[in-house]
Design an enzyme around this catalytic site. Structure first.
Site, PDB file in Angstrom:
ATOM      1  N   GLU A  34       0.875  -1.167   0.000  1.00 25.63           N
ATOM      2  CA  GLU A  34       0.000   0.000   0.000  1.00 25.63           C
ATOM      3  C   GLU A  34       0.921   1.228   0.000  1.00 25.63           C
ATOM      4  OE1 GLU A  34      -2.762   0.227   3.260  1.00 25.63           O
ATOM      5  OE2 GLU A  34      -3.484   2.179   2.587  1.00 25.63           O
ATOM      6  N   ARG A 258       5.458 -12.914   9.450  1.00 29.75           N
ATOM      7  CA  ARG A 258       6.093 -11.632   9.146  1.00 29.75           C
ATOM      8  C   ARG A 258       7.429 -11.552   9.872  1.00 29.75           C
ATOM      9  NH1 ARG A 258       2.490  -7.852   9.185  1.00 29.75           N
ATOM     10  NH2 ARG A 258       3.814  -6.088   9.663  1.00 29.75           N
ATOM     11  N   LYS A 268       4.589   0.848   9.089  1.00 31.59           N
ATOM     12  CA  LYS A 268       4.676   2.152   8.442  1.00 31.59           C
ATOM     13  C   LYS A 268       4.042   3.243   9.292  1.00 31.59           C
ATOM     14  CE  LYS A 268       3.193   0.145   4.658  1.00 31.59           C
ATOM     15  NZ  LYS A 268       2.529  -0.066   3.389  1.00 31.59           N
TER      16      LYS A 268
HETATM   17  P1  ATP Z   1       2.774  -1.976   7.713  1.00 33.71           P
HETATM   18  O1  ATP Z   1       2.000  -2.508   8.892  1.00 33.71           O
HETATM   19  O2  ATP Z   1       4.206  -1.741   7.984  1.00 33.71           O
HETATM   20  O3  ATP Z   1       2.105  -0.822   7.060  1.00 33.71           O
HETATM   21  P2  ATP Z   1       1.585  -3.624   5.810  1.00 33.71           P
HETATM   22  O4  ATP Z   1       1.496  -5.092   5.896  1.00 33.71           O
HETATM   23  O5  ATP Z   1       0.362  -2.830   6.048  1.00 33.71           O
HETATM   24  O6  ATP Z   1       2.765  -3.173   6.699  1.00 33.71           O
HETATM   25  P3  ATP Z   1       1.689  -3.438   3.008  1.00 33.71           P
HETATM   26  O7  ATP Z   1       2.139  -2.303   2.187  1.00 33.71           O
HETATM   27  O8  ATP Z   1       0.250  -3.778   3.013  1.00 33.71           O
HETATM   28  O9  ATP Z   1       2.194  -3.165   4.456  1.00 33.71           O
HETATM   29  O10 ATP Z   1       2.553  -4.745   2.703  1.00 33.71           O
HETATM   30  C1  ATP Z   1       2.962  -5.187   1.453  1.00 33.71           C
HETATM   31  C2  ATP Z   1       3.393  -6.607   1.584  1.00 33.71           C
HETATM   32  O11 ATP Z   1       4.480  -6.725   2.483  1.00 33.71           O
HETATM   33  C3  ATP Z   1       2.269  -7.458   2.139  1.00 33.71           C
HETATM   34  O12 ATP Z   1       2.184  -8.643   1.389  1.00 33.71           O
HETATM   35  C4  ATP Z   1       2.684  -7.715   3.554  1.00 33.71           C
HETATM   36  O13 ATP Z   1       2.192  -8.953   3.992  1.00 33.71           O
HETATM   37  C5  ATP Z   1       4.205  -7.687   3.467  1.00 33.71           C
HETATM   38  N1  ATP Z   1       4.794  -7.298   4.752  1.00 33.71           N
HETATM   39  C6  ATP Z   1       4.545  -6.186   5.469  1.00 33.71           C
HETATM   40  N2  ATP Z   1       5.240  -6.184   6.620  1.00 33.71           N
HETATM   41  C7  ATP Z   1       5.944  -7.340   6.643  1.00 33.71           C
HETATM   42  C8  ATP Z   1       6.857  -7.934   7.574  1.00 33.71           C
HETATM   43  N3  ATP Z   1       7.166  -7.341   8.723  1.00 33.71           N
HETATM   44  N4  ATP Z   1       7.398  -9.132   7.250  1.00 33.71           N
HETATM   45  C9  ATP Z   1       7.096  -9.728   6.097  1.00 33.71           C
HETATM   46  N5  ATP Z   1       6.254  -9.229   5.180  1.00 33.71           N
HETATM   47  C10 ATP Z   1       5.677  -8.050   5.444  1.00 33.71           C
HETATM   48 MG    MG Z   2      -1.283  -2.324   5.276  1.00 33.51          MG
END
Ligand code: ATP
Ligand code: MG
Length: 557
Positions: A34, A258, A268
């Site tokens: 995102e 994760r 983020k």
């Molecule tokens: P954040 O909570 O940091 O915003 P998010 O999961 O909302 O992370 P996205 O932009 O939706 O962030 O994530 C893009 C991809 O990266 C998704 O497939 C998510 O599962 C993966 N991802 C995010 N954080 C991690 C992590 N700590 N370890 C492994 N994969 C991750």
């Molecule tokens: Mg997200």
């Protein structure tokens, strides 16, 4: 670290699918960030997994911006994400945006309504939550659930055309209010949001929810293996239900743990708070666990890829120590960085038996660890040298192999010296030490028979240039700042950045900026002080170096 490792569970699934000819053996993965912030090391794990799978099985990977939330998203983030994925060494097959599917997703919603599988609900979010029941109590249908298909079509069309205010109505899938899976109790699939979108502008005032956008986007792109993190396990049933009901491409979702790391936060939203409250200098502050921060700190793409490879793919949550990442950057930089000398906390050494104004140009190896060697540069040796304050002790303990009255030590690339005397100021601080050098003890042609157990770095006083050096430590003093009482920001390490305003660097380093222009990946080992890279704050007048990592792990002890 390229040792053979066994297949991870996702690779096993992919290999089985290839063996059984599913999707004709085709592998297409996607990385779906995102665009609401910069990528962090957790995303790197997902990137390495998704792109790595495709690479390994002759497939491809799409970069899909999951941009269904107009309020938090921005093109600045889109650009940074592309830069980071590229920098990590991966190329996507297609750059796609969920927002490009808004028309298609809208049609999917209409299909569901026509099948009697979706309805417009006028309830408030509290009423909806209440009507869903609890994990032990089934939900209860409200009057909107039995609306006719025609009425639903009209209302949904009116939602789209802007007739209603935010929150006034939602579109819900009509599934099962008694399902043991709360996500199946008539989830919301569209909401009203009158907001400007970074790509579609003001065209839409209804936006699909994550669950309705994600799986359908996977199906539109014909993704074969949709990999996500464990928290999406309860969403899988809905993912499959929507694909079945819409009769679209049967993408499949797989979940892995994760990446969590000690002494930092990995979301983020939290990283954004650090930026917005100026706890750090920006998303790319070298203390941040962001990819841009690690890049600025001097981490290499290979070190991050090797780290991700080593931690592997698991089905259970765990926490990885930050020092493992440091292990991989040390391993990389030991082989590739150029050795240079810099004195961070200087004290002057005078070599009493060396001629005034004499300059001896010594040969300094660039990197003895590099395959095939990396050549050398000339290092000036003179009567007055800067040495590190900690390398002299007035009353040295036993086994102190550097300088103190009567002690001998080798100067790197040069001679053995013996400390004879030192000078103090009125406050009792040592300001100068006086030594004798032994002309027949030169490195490489030592015939002196003298023994010196230690080797010190130094910089010629008349040739020394100054530079700012930034030393970094863990951003948080708590191992798990998220888990501590109160706000995670209360646990920031006040010593996470130490600035040395005027370090002395050898003259060859004054060309660092130019060398960097020619070799942007150039990294330095300041002998005994760690691995360093030039920071983007450097100017022609003032070089700024970041310490990427110390030579040894000072934490795991
Ligand atoms: P954040 O909570 O940091 O915003 P998010 O999961 O909302 O992370 P996205 O932009 O939706 O962030 O994530 C893009 C991809 O990266 C998704 O497939 C998510 O599962 C993966 N991802 C995010 N954080 C991690 C992590 N700590 N370890 C492994 N994969 C991750
Ligand atoms: Mg997200």
């Amino acid at each position: 670290m390229s040792e053979e490792r066994s297949l991870n569970f996702i690779e096993e699934i992919v290999e089985e699918d290839i063996r059984t000819g599913k999707h004709g053996g085709r592998v297409l993965t996607r990385f779906p960030p995102e665009p609401n912030g910069y990528l962090h090391i957790g995303h790197a794990k997902s990137i390495c997994l998704n792109f790595g799978l495709a690479k390994k099985y002759n497939g491809t990977t799409n970069l899909r911006f999951d941009d269904t939330n107009p309020v938090t998203e921005d093109t600045e983030y889109v650009e940074s994400i592309k830069e980071d994925v590229n920098w990590l060494g991966f190329e996507w097959a297609e750059e796609l945006y969920t927002s490009d599917y808004f028309d298609q997703l809208y049609q999917f919603a209409i299909t569901l309504i026509n099948k009697g599988l979706a309805y417009v609900d006028d309830s408030s979010s509290e009423e909806i939550a209440k009507g869903k029941g609890t994990p032990t109590q089934p939900g209860t249908p409200n009057i909107f659930r039995s609306r006719s298909i025609e009425e639903n079509l009209t209302l949904f069309e009116e939602m789209k055309s802007g007739k209603y205010a935010d929150g006034e109505k939602v579109l819900r899938a009509k599934i099962d209010l008694a399902s043991p899976n709360m996500h199946m109790r008539d989830p919301i699939i569209y909401r009203i949001k009158h907001a400007h979108h970074h790509r579609t502008g003001n065209k839409w005032c209804i936006y699909p929810m994550y669950d309705f956008a994600h799986g359908q986007s996977d199906a539109i792109e014909k993704i074969t293996h949709s990999v996500c993190t464990l928290e999406f396990i309860p969403h899988r049933e809905l993912y499959n239900w929507l694909i079945d009901m819409l009769e679209i491409f049967p993408s499949k979702q797989y979940e892995f743990a994760r990446l969590n790391m000690s002494y930092t936060v990995m979301s983020k939203r939290k990283l954004m708070q650090l930026v917005n409250n100026a706890f750090v200098a920006g998303w790319d502050d070298p203390r941040m666990p962001t990819i841009s921060g690690l890049r600025r700190r001097g981490f290499t793409p290979a070190s991050i890829r090797n780290f991700c490879d080593r931690i592997g793919i698991a089905k259970r949550e765990n926490v990885i120590d930050f020092s493992l990442l440091e292990f991989f950057i040390r391993e990389d930089l030991n082989k590739t960085s150029w050795r240079r000398m810099a004195v961070l906390d200087p004290i002057k050494m005078v070599i009493t038996n060396f001629l005034e104004n004499e300059i001896e140009w010594l040969e300094g190896e660039n990197n003895p660890e590099a395959e095939g060697g990396e050549g050398s540069r000339k290092v000036p040796f003179t009567k007055e040298l800067w040495i590190e304050r900690e390398d002299f002790m007035e009353e040295p303990p036993k086994k102190f192999f550097r300088l103190g009255p009567g002690l001998m030590c080798r100067l790197k690339f040069a001679y053995i010296v013996r400390c004879d005397d030192f000078v103090k100021d009125e406050h009792g601080n040592v300001t100068e030490i006086h030594c004798t050098y032994f002309p027949d003890s030169k490195s490489g042609s030592d015939t002196s028979g003298l023994k010196a157990k230690g080797t010190m770095h130094w910089v010629s006083v008349p040739h020394a240039k100054t530079a700012e050096v930034r030393l970094y430590d863990r951003l948080f003093k708590a191992e798990a700042p998220d888990a501590e009482e109160g706000d995670f920001k209360d646990y920031i390490n006040p010593e996470s950045l130490v600035v040395v305003e005027n370090a002395y660097i050898e003259p060859d380093l004054s060309h660092a900026a130019q060398q960097l222009a020619d070799f942007p990946d150039r990294r330095y080992q300041f002998i005994r002080k760690g691995y360093f890279c030039l920071d983007k704050d450097s100017t022609a007048e003032k070089l700024v170096f970041n310490r990427t990592v110390t030579l040894k792990d000072g934490w795991s002890k």
